[in-house]
Design a protein around this motif. Structure first.
Motif, PDB file in Angstrom:
ATOM      1  N   LYS A  33     126.665 -16.677 -10.501  1.00 44.75           N
ATOM      2  CA  LYS A  33     126.095 -16.231 -11.767  1.00 44.75           C
ATOM      3  C   LYS A  33     124.619 -15.899 -11.583  1.00 44.75           C
ATOM      4  O   LYS A  33     123.958 -16.443 -10.709  1.00 44.75           O
ATOM      5  CB  LYS A  33     126.213 -17.311 -12.850  1.00 44.75           C
ATOM      6  CG  LYS A  33     127.620 -17.653 -13.252  1.00 44.75           C
ATOM      7  CD  LYS A  33     128.261 -16.534 -14.011  1.00 44.75           C
ATOM      8  CE  LYS A  33     129.666 -16.932 -14.423  1.00 44.75           C
ATOM      9  NZ  LYS A  33     130.478 -15.846 -14.831  1.00 44.75           N
ATOM     10  N   VAL A  34     124.118 -15.033 -12.443  1.00 47.09           N
ATOM     11  CA  VAL A  34     122.709 -14.683 -12.445  1.00 47.09           C
ATOM     12  C   VAL A  34     122.035 -15.407 -13.600  1.00 47.09           C
ATOM     13  O   VAL A  34     122.502 -15.342 -14.735  1.00 47.09           O
ATOM     14  CB  VAL A  34     122.517 -13.147 -12.592  1.00 47.09           C
ATOM     15  CG1 VAL A  34     121.049 -12.789 -12.684  1.00 47.09           C
ATOM     16  CG2 VAL A  34     123.186 -12.430 -11.437  1.00 47.09           C
ATOM     17  N   ASN A  35     120.939 -16.112 -13.291  1.00 49.88           N
ATOM     18  CA  ASN A  35     120.123 -16.799 -14.296  1.00 49.88           C
ATOM     19  C   ASN A  35     120.907 -17.756 -15.188  1.00 49.88           C
ATOM     20  O   ASN A  35     120.680 -17.851 -16.386  1.00 49.88           O
ATOM     21  CB  ASN A  35     119.358 -15.788 -15.151  1.00 49.88           C
ATOM     22  CG  ASN A  35     118.322 -15.043 -14.349  1.00 49.88           C
ATOM     23  OD1 ASN A  35     117.798 -15.555 -13.362  1.00 49.88           O
ATOM     24  ND2 ASN A  35     118.029 -13.827 -14.755  1.00 49.88           N
ATOM     25  N   ASP A  36     121.858 -18.471 -14.601  1.00 49.51           N
ATOM     26  CA  ASP A  36     122.602 -19.522 -15.292  1.00 49.51           C
ATOM     27  C   ASP A  36     122.509 -20.753 -14.406  1.00 49.51           C
ATOM     28  O   ASP A  36     122.389 -20.627 -13.191  1.00 49.51           O
ATOM     29  CB  ASP A  36     124.063 -19.099 -15.475  1.00 49.51           C
ATOM     30  CG  ASP A  36     124.677 -19.645 -16.742  1.00 49.51           C
ATOM     31  OD1 ASP A  36     124.057 -20.525 -17.361  1.00 49.51           O
ATOM     32  OD2 ASP A  36     125.758 -19.184 -17.115  1.00 49.51           O
ATOM     33  N   LYS A  67     123.721 -20.177  -8.438  1.00 48.03           N
ATOM     34  CA  LYS A  67     122.858 -19.471  -9.388  1.00 48.03           C
ATOM     35  C   LYS A  67     121.937 -18.538  -8.619  1.00 48.03           C
ATOM     36  O   LYS A  67     121.212 -18.957  -7.710  1.00 48.03           O
ATOM     37  CB  LYS A  67     122.011 -20.456 -10.178  1.00 48.03           C
ATOM     38  CG  LYS A  67     120.974 -19.784 -11.048  1.00 48.03           C
ATOM     39  CD  LYS A  67     119.990 -20.766 -11.607  1.00 48.03           C
ATOM     40  CE  LYS A  67     118.924 -20.035 -12.417  1.00 48.03           C
ATOM     41  NZ  LYS A  67     117.918 -20.957 -12.918  1.00 48.03           N
ATOM     42  N   PHE A  68     121.976 -17.273  -8.972  1.00 51.43           N
ATOM     43  CA  PHE A  68     121.058 -16.292  -8.394  1.00 51.43           C
ATOM     44  C   PHE A  68     119.916 -16.033  -9.359  1.00 51.43           C
ATOM     45  O   PHE A  68     120.110 -16.015 -10.571  1.00 51.43           O
ATOM     46  CB  PHE A  68     121.780 -14.961  -8.127  1.00 51.43           C
ATOM     47  CG  PHE A  68     122.565 -14.949  -6.858  1.00 51.43           C
ATOM     48  CD1 PHE A  68     121.970 -14.584  -5.661  1.00 51.43           C
ATOM     49  CD2 PHE A  68     123.895 -15.301  -6.857  1.00 51.43           C
ATOM     50  CE1 PHE A  68     122.691 -14.569  -4.490  1.00 51.43           C
ATOM     51  CE2 PHE A  68     124.632 -15.296  -5.691  1.00 51.43           C
ATOM     52  CZ  PHE A  68     124.028 -14.923  -4.505  1.00 51.43           C
ATOM     53  N   ASN A  69     118.730 -15.806  -8.830  1.00 51.06           N
ATOM     54  CA  ASN A  69     117.571 -15.437  -9.623  1.00 51.06           C
ATOM     55  C   ASN A  69     117.491 -13.916  -9.643  1.00 51.06           C
ATOM     56  O   ASN A  69     117.430 -13.274  -8.596  1.00 51.06           O
ATOM     57  CB  ASN A  69     116.299 -16.031  -9.013  1.00 51.06           C
ATOM     58  CG  ASN A  69     115.081 -15.730  -9.834  1.00 51.06           C
ATOM     59  OD1 ASN A  69     114.730 -14.573 -10.051  1.00 51.06           O
ATOM     60  ND2 ASN A  69     114.440 -16.790 -10.300  1.00 51.06           N
ATOM     61  N   ALA A  70     117.488 -13.334 -10.836  1.00 47.48           N
ATOM     62  CA  ALA A  70     117.482 -11.878 -10.971  1.00 47.48           C
ATOM     63  C   ALA A  70     116.177 -11.254 -10.478  1.00 47.48           C
ATOM     64  O   ALA A  70     116.177 -10.141  -9.961  1.00 47.48           O
ATOM     65  CB  ALA A  70     117.726 -11.483 -12.427  1.00 47.48           C
ATOM     66  N   ASP A  71     115.074 -11.964 -10.635  1.00 52.72           N
ATOM     67  CA  ASP A  71     113.781 -11.416 -10.234  1.00 52.72           C
ATOM     68  C   ASP A  71     113.600 -11.411  -8.714  1.00 52.72           C
ATOM     69  O   ASP A  71     113.221 -10.406  -8.126  1.00 52.72           O
ATOM     70  CB  ASP A  71     112.639 -12.190 -10.895  1.00 52.72           C
ATOM     71  CG  ASP A  71     112.679 -12.069 -12.407  1.00 52.72           C
ATOM     72  OD1 ASP A  71     113.073 -10.988 -12.912  1.00 52.72           O
ATOM     73  OD2 ASP A  71     112.326 -13.051 -13.086  1.00 52.72           O
ATOM     74  N   SER A  72     113.876 -12.535  -8.084  1.00 49.26           N
ATOM     75  CA  SER A  72     113.680 -12.639  -6.630  1.00 49.26           C
ATOM     76  C   SER A  72     114.906 -12.185  -5.836  1.00 49.26           C
ATOM     77  O   SER A  72     114.818 -12.000  -4.625  1.00 49.26           O
ATOM     78  CB  SER A  72     113.333 -14.077  -6.242  1.00 49.26           C
ATOM     79  OG  SER A  72     114.429 -14.933  -6.511  1.00 49.26           O
ATOM     80  N   ARG A  73     116.050 -12.045  -6.546  1.00 50.59           N
ATOM     81  CA  ARG A  73     117.310 -11.628  -5.904  1.00 50.59           C
ATOM     82  C   ARG A  73     117.717 -12.566  -4.769  1.00 50.59           C
ATOM     83  O   ARG A  73     118.188 -12.141  -3.724  1.00 50.59           O
ATOM     84  CB  ARG A  73     117.213 -10.198  -5.403  1.00 50.59           C
ATOM     85  CG  ARG A  73     116.971  -9.220  -6.514  1.00 50.59           C
ATOM     86  CD  ARG A  73     116.846  -7.830  -6.000  1.00 50.59           C
ATOM     87  NE  ARG A  73     116.524  -6.952  -7.113  1.00 50.59           N
ATOM     88  CZ  ARG A  73     116.277  -5.675  -6.985  1.00 50.59           C
ATOM     89  NH1 ARG A  73     116.331  -5.102  -5.807  1.00 50.59           N
ATOM     90  NH2 ARG A  73     115.984  -4.948  -8.030  1.00 50.59           N
ATOM     91  N   THR A  74     117.529 -13.847  -5.005  1.00 50.79           N
ATOM     92  CA  THR A  74     117.898 -14.863  -4.024  1.00 50.79           C
ATOM     93  C   THR A  74     118.655 -15.989  -4.715  1.00 50.79           C
ATOM     94  O   THR A  74     118.642 -16.106  -5.942  1.00 50.79           O
ATOM     95  CB  THR A  74     116.657 -15.461  -3.332  1.00 50.79           C
ATOM     96  OG1 THR A  74     115.818 -16.051  -4.338  1.00 50.79           O
ATOM     97  CG2 THR A  74     115.877 -14.402  -2.570  1.00 50.79           C
ATOM     98  N   ILE A  75     119.277 -16.835  -3.911  1.00 52.91           N
ATOM     99  CA  ILE A  75     119.924 -18.021  -4.463  1.00 52.91           C
ATOM    100  C   ILE A  75     118.844 -18.991  -4.895  1.00 52.91           C
ATOM    101  O   ILE A  75     117.965 -19.350  -4.112  1.00 52.91           O
ATOM    102  CB  ILE A  75     120.845 -18.676  -3.421  1.00 52.91           C
ATOM    103  CG1 ILE A  75     122.016 -17.741  -3.099  1.00 52.91           C
ATOM    104  CG2 ILE A  75     121.355 -20.022  -3.940  1.00 52.91           C
ATOM    105  CD1 ILE A  75     122.918 -18.236  -1.991  1.00 52.91           C
TER     106      ILE A  75
END
Length: 83
Positions: A33-36, A67-75
């Motif tokens: 998931k992104v940002n969860d 959880k993925f971070n949408a800004d940094s595009r990393t786990i």
């Protein structure tokens, strides 16, 4: 050569698991998931029963919420639960 089989978007009764990795002694059920929160993603695996089809397989089952971070595009974080 690694004796690993990977499937994506695996259908089950209540949705689709993002990734299932089959190894000789363990099956990994991964949901992304992104940002969860990773814990919330892990709860989704449990609520939707994504790991249930593998309970009779005889291998260890590891559920992984990522959880993925949408800004940094990393786990950003992950949570695991072993059955």
């Amino acid at each position: 050569m690694l004796n690993v089989y990977v499937r994506t978007q695996v259908k089950c009764a209540h949705g689709r698991t993002d990734i299932v990795v089959y190894m000789p002694d363990t099956i990994y059920v991964l949901e992304l998931k992104v940002n969860d929160s990773a814990q919330k993603v892990l709860e989704q695996i449990n609520e939707k029963g994504y790991a249930k089809p593998y309970l009779t397989d005889g291998r260890h089952i590891v559920k992984v919420g990522i959880k993925f971070n949408a800004d940094s595009r990393t786990i950003e974080e992950w949570a695991t639960e072993i059955i």
